[in-house]
Scaffold this active site. Structure first.
Site, PDB file in Angstrom:
ATOM      1  N   ASP A 254     -75.694   6.889  31.795  1.00 45.31           N
ATOM      2  CA  ASP A 254     -77.008   6.550  31.247  1.00 45.31           C
ATOM      3  C   ASP A 254     -77.136   5.022  31.235  1.00 45.31           C
ATOM      4  O   ASP A 254     -76.542   4.347  30.394  1.00 45.31           O
ATOM      5  CB  ASP A 254     -77.121   7.126  29.828  1.00 45.31           C
ATOM      6  CG  ASP A 254     -78.468   6.792  29.189  1.00 45.31           C
ATOM      7  OD1 ASP A 254     -79.158   5.870  29.676  1.00 45.31           O
ATOM      8  OD2 ASP A 254     -78.816   7.459  28.197  1.00 45.31           O
TER       9      ASP A 254
ATOM     10  N   GLU B 255     -59.819 -16.784  38.731  1.00 45.07           N
ATOM     11  CA  GLU B 255     -58.936 -15.664  39.043  1.00 45.07           C
ATOM     12  C   GLU B 255     -59.304 -15.084  40.399  1.00 45.07           C
ATOM     13  O   GLU B 255     -58.749 -14.095  40.830  1.00 45.07           O
ATOM     14  CB  GLU B 255     -58.975 -14.606  37.947  1.00 45.07           C
ATOM     15  CG  GLU B 255     -60.330 -13.938  37.740  1.00 45.07           C
ATOM     16  CD  GLU B 255     -60.322 -12.468  38.066  1.00 45.07           C
ATOM     17  OE1 GLU B 255     -60.663 -12.149  39.223  1.00 45.07           O
ATOM     18  OE2 GLU B 255     -59.992 -11.658  37.185  1.00 45.07           O
TER      19      GLU B 255
ATOM     20  N   CYS C  97     -59.802 -15.491  32.158  1.00 50.01           N
ATOM     21  CA  CYS C  97     -61.112 -16.100  31.924  1.00 50.01           C
ATOM     22  C   CYS C  97     -61.066 -17.473  31.266  1.00 50.01           C
ATOM     23  O   CYS C  97     -62.102 -18.047  30.962  1.00 50.01           O
ATOM     24  CB  CYS C  97     -61.980 -15.165  31.087  1.00 50.01           C
ATOM     25  SG  CYS C  97     -62.377 -13.641  31.957  1.00 50.01           S
TER      26      CYS C  97
ATOM     27  N   ARG D 208     -59.303  -0.043  25.509  1.00 48.05           N
ATOM     28  CA  ARG D 208     -59.576  -0.494  24.141  1.00 48.05           C
ATOM     29  C   ARG D 208     -58.545  -1.510  23.648  1.00 48.05           C
ATOM     30  O   ARG D 208     -58.804  -2.248  22.694  1.00 48.05           O
ATOM     31  CB  ARG D 208     -59.676   0.707  23.197  1.00 48.05           C
ATOM     32  CG  ARG D 208     -60.941   1.538  23.456  1.00 48.05           C
ATOM     33  CD  ARG D 208     -61.162   2.628  22.420  1.00 48.05           C
ATOM     34  NE  ARG D 208     -61.243   2.109  21.044  1.00 48.05           N
ATOM     35  CZ  ARG D 208     -62.326   1.494  20.540  1.00 48.05           C
ATOM     36  NH1 ARG D 208     -63.391   1.321  21.288  1.00 48.05           N
ATOM     37  NH2 ARG D 208     -62.314   1.074  19.294  1.00 48.05           N
TER      38      ARG D 208
ATOM     39  N   HIS E 229     -66.240 -16.874  24.341  1.00 43.70           N
ATOM     40  CA  HIS E 229     -66.111 -16.208  25.641  1.00 43.70           C
ATOM     41  C   HIS E 229     -66.923 -14.913  25.601  1.00 43.70           C
ATOM     42  O   HIS E 229     -66.942 -14.207  24.599  1.00 43.70           O
ATOM     43  CB  HIS E 229     -64.633 -15.915  25.951  1.00 43.70           C
ATOM     44  CG  HIS E 229     -64.457 -15.024  27.150  1.00 43.70           C
ATOM     45  ND1 HIS E 229     -65.026 -15.329  28.362  1.00 43.70           N
ATOM     46  CD2 HIS E 229     -63.819 -13.845  27.316  1.00 43.70           C
ATOM     47  CE1 HIS E 229     -64.734 -14.366  29.226  1.00 43.70           C
ATOM     48  NE2 HIS E 229     -64.002 -13.446  28.617  1.00 43.70           N
TER      49      HIS E 229
ATOM     50  N   LYS F 130     -71.538  -7.713  23.574  1.00 43.11           N
ATOM     51  CA  LYS F 130     -71.127  -7.079  22.322  1.00 43.11           C
ATOM     52  C   LYS F 130     -70.005  -7.854  21.618  1.00 43.11           C
ATOM     53  O   LYS F 130     -70.051  -8.087  20.412  1.00 43.11           O
ATOM     54  CB  LYS F 130     -70.646  -5.667  22.689  1.00 43.11           C
ATOM     55  CG  LYS F 130     -70.446  -4.711  21.549  1.00 43.11           C
ATOM     56  CD  LYS F 130     -70.180  -3.306  22.099  1.00 43.11           C
ATOM     57  CE  LYS F 130     -68.870  -3.253  22.900  1.00 43.11           C
ATOM     58  NZ  LYS F 130     -68.514  -1.908  23.365  1.00 43.11           N
TER      59      LYS F 130
ATOM     60  N   SER G  57     -57.378 -13.441  29.212  1.00 47.03           N
ATOM     61  CA  SER G  57     -56.462 -12.309  29.035  1.00 47.03           C
ATOM     62  C   SER G  57     -55.057 -12.724  29.408  1.00 47.03           C
ATOM     63  O   SER G  57     -54.842 -13.570  30.265  1.00 47.03           O
ATOM     64  CB  SER G  57     -56.896 -11.140  29.923  1.00 47.03           C
ATOM     65  OG  SER G  57     -58.056 -10.565  29.382  1.00 47.03           O
TER      66      SER G  57
END
Lengths: 140, 347, 386
Positions: free
Chosen positions: B28, B80, B112, B199, B234, B239, B296
């Site tokens: 969706d 990267e 990043c 996660r 960053h 979200k 990361s």
């Protein structure tokens, strides 16, 4: 011996990265690509390096739909003759525009792009292409 | 004091909508876009890569600063997605912007935050007077595996920052870093796409490092949220930085101006720097900016920056972040797959 | 020294995709036909001149002069291999003309050849591009059709030349090729089909372009004195001229005019003491249909910008006042690059001899061939007469 084509393109990096051509101080003519002999003055000519401003307009163009192997991912692409403000004309791709919007006489400026790759494991050749001049906030 | 004497950005013209990608995988699209707060992302043209994006951004920075590029003593490109596994991006960029040969150069990689790591390296060299001006670039043409959640955000863009002491447009008051060994996201040599811990990339990775980085900076400078006008985190999606802001107690109006991710996606090494660039495009002199990048693997770099009066003399010369955001054209998933070399038969 | 140089024999291989035949076979075939046509003995030939653009890239073979002598069983005679991109064939003819005229050689075999189908389509395209300025045009993605598209787009803008006019050139040349047994495409081509064909490099369509062709052509040329030994119907070279323009198209002030063609054709007419109206039949290098339009202007058949109108008026048709490309031209006879310039002379010699059968231009006395290399960087003009 060098890997195929490497030295051949490396010795032209100045011109293809930074639009460095020549100017004859005897007759005042600007040349791009750079010339070794001024065709107007020949032995009387005095050629010196000249860095072009990178602004010009489209003199003529085509939309390439059948391309050599190295250009296939870009098809269809626009290639044009660009008349530089200093006088000479060069051949380059036009990017950052839909092919159907390209027009003769359109103002363009130089940008930096990947020109070709010598196969998957070979070197990547970078250099000039041209794009429509951009709107800059706060600039007349 | 060491500071930013010029900066420039570049964002490719192509965009793909989150809905267009979602449609391919039966998701969706609208829910996905609102969930991630990424509505569209940038992607490079078939003839663009980290070298071309870095060069365009760096040329803008040099023009903005009205700097003779021969004064640049160091060029560091963080990414990267360097086009070569071996062969520096930085040397190509240096020649293409007209640097002298009397300088040092290297490519950085730290997921990043390779771009902000380059900024810190330049700050050190300038502060120690080893060089006059340093050029730090963060640029990426990031890829997500087709169908993976990352495909909705992995984008392309670059930011170039000139670090020097003479008439900075913004002063960098201080910087701190927070570093651990946390394998939340990685790509092995020869792999086309990265892997990640799903996660696991959240709580123990992004949130822990950004929060610790932010707290360390506030502690070092003895400041609080109220001392800053703008916050930049960053932006792997829209979200995460919003959630981070909430945790730290940052009012939305101090954060929202930096959230370019909703329009262009996550530009990886350029991500936090792009948010900073957008603030520098609009902030009044005297404004204080609080920035924390994240890479990361994992680490964060935090910066406290003050906008100087000098900035007003430089605006209007090169395209702003918004100028690039507005210059766009949409492509469908097939064109996206062709440009991003997801069609293997094309070589 | 010979006053005049004669053409006493002509020969051609079939033009087309010759899958069964190699470069050396088609070259030998054209040479043998020319030798049989002249009824000359091998031992009387004292040199070979051979035109070829890129056998090294197309087939991996260079040193074609020695190859031709060897394959023909012609012993130890000298052989000159010449290259001028798409004008290589014309250059081979001119090489023989100069050699005979100077008295250095008496009887020469002239060959032109190209085997293009032994490589992939994209390799063929890459190889054709080497006729342009590779460092400053080809490398930046300007394909050969794109360079002619540059010309076409300016010509359309400056003079109002149309897609339909460019299409009509293809229709005309295909019509003529129906009567040429060596031609690659011996069939008519409706204008609608041309105008609906896909774009190769806008505004150049696929059917505005000459094809990829294998083929060879040959001539026996000799001094006027010797000509009588072989034939009582010789054709003479009234003039052979050559001129150069910039290698890259972008270096020309006006890309719609090929100065090399203007100069070489004007000089050829002067040498032959003729005016353009005296010429009865033409072979003009139509690698793309726009080049035939430009060439009709540059040789003086039409004013600059009116080449398209000339096509509309039917003046260059087989039955028109000034027939152009009765052979079918590069478009329909085919364009095996190095062979083209020689094949043009074969066609005109047949026309002057009255041997052109169904495509015969009645009473043709004078003929002109224009063979260009690249985008007109080289132009070689021959005027033939009886």
């Amino acid at each position: 011996m060098a890997e195929k084509g490497v030295a051949q393109v490396w010795r032209r990096f100045d011109s293809i990265y930074n639009l460095i051509g020549t100017h004859c101080s005897n007759c005042g003519t600007y040349y791009f690509p750079p010339r070794l002999v001024c065709p107007k003055c020949r032995r009387k000519g005095k050629l010196e390096e000249y860095k072009y401003k990178g602004l010009g307009k489209i003199h003529t163009f085509s939309i390439v739909r059948q391309a050599p192997e190295n250009f296939k991912r870009q098809v269809p692409y626009v290639v044009a003759q660009v008349q530089l403000d200093e006088g000479p004309r060069l051949t380059a791709q036009i990017v950052n525009i839909d092919p159907e919007d390209v027009k003769i006489g359109m103002r363009v400026r130089v940008c930096f792009r990947k020109i070709t790759e010598y196969g998957e494991g070979g070197i990547i050749v970078y250099g000039y292409k041209f794009e429509p001049t951009m709107i800059v906030t706060g600039h007349e | 004091m060491v500071g930013i004497i010029g900066y420039g950005v570049y964002i490719p013209r192509y965009r793909i909508k989150t809905e267009e990608i979602a449609c391919v995988w039966g998701e969706d699209g609208e829910a996905m876009a609102h969930g991630l707060r990424v509505f569209e992302k940038s992607l490079p043209g078939p003839d663009e890569d980290v070298v071309t994006i870095s060069t365009e951004a760096a040329r803008n920075a040099v023009k903005y600063a009205e700097l003779d590029p021969k004064r640049i003593g160091a060029v560091y490109v963080g990414s990267e997605s360097h086009p070569y596994a071996v062969k520096p991006t930085g040397t190509i960029v240096s020649e293409a912007i007209g640097c002298s040969t009397d300088m040092t150069c290297a490519d950085f990689e730290f997921a990043c935050k390779a771009g902000t790591a380059a900024v810190q390296a330049c700050m050190g060299l300038v502060s120690s007077k080893m060089i006059d001006v340093g050029l730090a670039i963060g640029a990426d043409t990031a890829q997500g595996r087709p169908g993976d959640a990352l495909e909705y955000s992995a984008a392309a863009g670059g930011v170039a920052i000139l670090i020097g002491k003479e008439n900075p447009v913004a002063t960098i008051e201080t910087t701190t870093s927070f570093t651990t060994d946390t394998p939340d996201f990685w790509r092995r040599e020869g792999e086309d796409f990265p892997s990640h811990g799903a996660r696991f990339t959240g709580e123990p990775a992004y949130f822990r490092h950004v929060e610790e980085g932010a707290k360390a900076l506030m502690k070092k400078t003895d400041t609080t949220i109220d001392d800053y006008d703008y916050f930049v985190f960053h932006q792997p999606n829209g979200k995460f930085p919003m959630a981070m802001g909430k945790t730290l107690g940052v009012p939305m109006e101090k954060l929202e101006d930096s959230l370019v991710v909703k329009d262009i996606g996550n530009t990886y090494s350029a991500s936090a720097m792009m948010g900073l660039a957008r603030i520098l495009d609009i902030a009044d002199p005297g404004s204080k900016i609080f920035m924390v990048s994240y890479g990361s693997g994992a680490g964060s770099d935090a910066f406290s920056i003050v906008v100087e009066d000098e900035i007003e003399a430089h605006r209007g010369e090169v395209p702003t972040v918004d100028d690039y955001i507005k210059r766009k054209t949409y492509v469908n998933y097939s064109i996206y797959a062709k440009y991003r070399r997801k069609i293997k038969a094309l070589g | 020294m010979s006053d005049r140089v004669a053409i006493v024999g002509v020969g051609m291989s079939k033009f087309g995709e010759l899958w069964e035949k190699s470069l050396r076979e088609i070259t030998l075939e054209a040479g043998m036909y020319a030798i049989f046509d002249a009824d000359v003995q091998g031992k009387e030939i004292d040199a070979i001149s051979i035109g070829n653009m890129s056998a090294g890239r197309f087939t991996g073979q260079e040193h074609l002069g020695a190859l031709a002598v060897d394959m023909g069983g012609l012993g130890n005679i000298p052989a000159y291999s010449v290259e001028a991109a798409c004008a290589s064939g014309g250059a081979a003819v001119r090489q023989a003309y100069m050699s005979i005229k100077s008295g250095e050689h008496d009887v020469m075999l002239v060959l032109g050849c190209e085997k293009m189908s032994d490589v992939s389509q994209s390799e063929a395209m890459d190889t054709i591009s080497v006729a342009s300025d590779m460092d400053w045009e080809g490398m930046f993605g300007a394909t050969f059709p794109a360079l002619y598209a540059f010309i076409a787009r300016r010509h359309m803008m400056e003079y109002g030349t149309t897609d339909e006019q460019m299409g009509k050139v293809a229709v005309k040349n295909h019509y003529n090729a129906q009567f040429n047994p060596w031609a690659q495409f011996q069939r008519a081509l409706p204008l609608k089909v041309v105008m609906n064909s896909g774009m190769l490099a806008d505004p150049i369509r696929v059917l505005h372009s000459s094809p990829i062709t294998d083929g060879a052509a040959g001539l026996v040329m000799c001094s006027e004195e010797r000509a009588k030994e072989f034939t009582d119907n010789p054709v003479f070279v009234d003039a052979s001229t050559q001129a150069t323009a910039s290698l890259a198209l972008h270096d020309r002030k006006d890309i719609c005019t090929m100065d090399s063609v203007v100069l070489s054709s004007r000089r050829a007419l002067e040498r032959a003491n003729l005016s353009i109206e005296d010429i009865d039949v033409f072979e003009l290098h139509d690698s793309f249909t726009i080049s035939e339009i430009v060439l009709t202007e540059d040789v003086g058949l039409a004013k600059k910008g009116e080449g398209g109108k000339l096509v509309d008026e039917g003046i260059t048709e087989l039955k028109g006042e000034f027939p152009v490309n009765t052979s079918g031209g590069l478009k329909a006879r085919g364009h095996p690059i190095g062979a083209t310039g020689v094949a043009q002379i074969v066609e005109l010699a047949l026309q002057l001899r009255g041997d052109a059968e169904k495509r015969q231009v009645e009473g043709a006395e004078k003929a002109m061939a224009v063979n260009i290399g690249g985008t007109g960087a080289t132009s070689i003009v021959h005027i033939l007469g009886r």
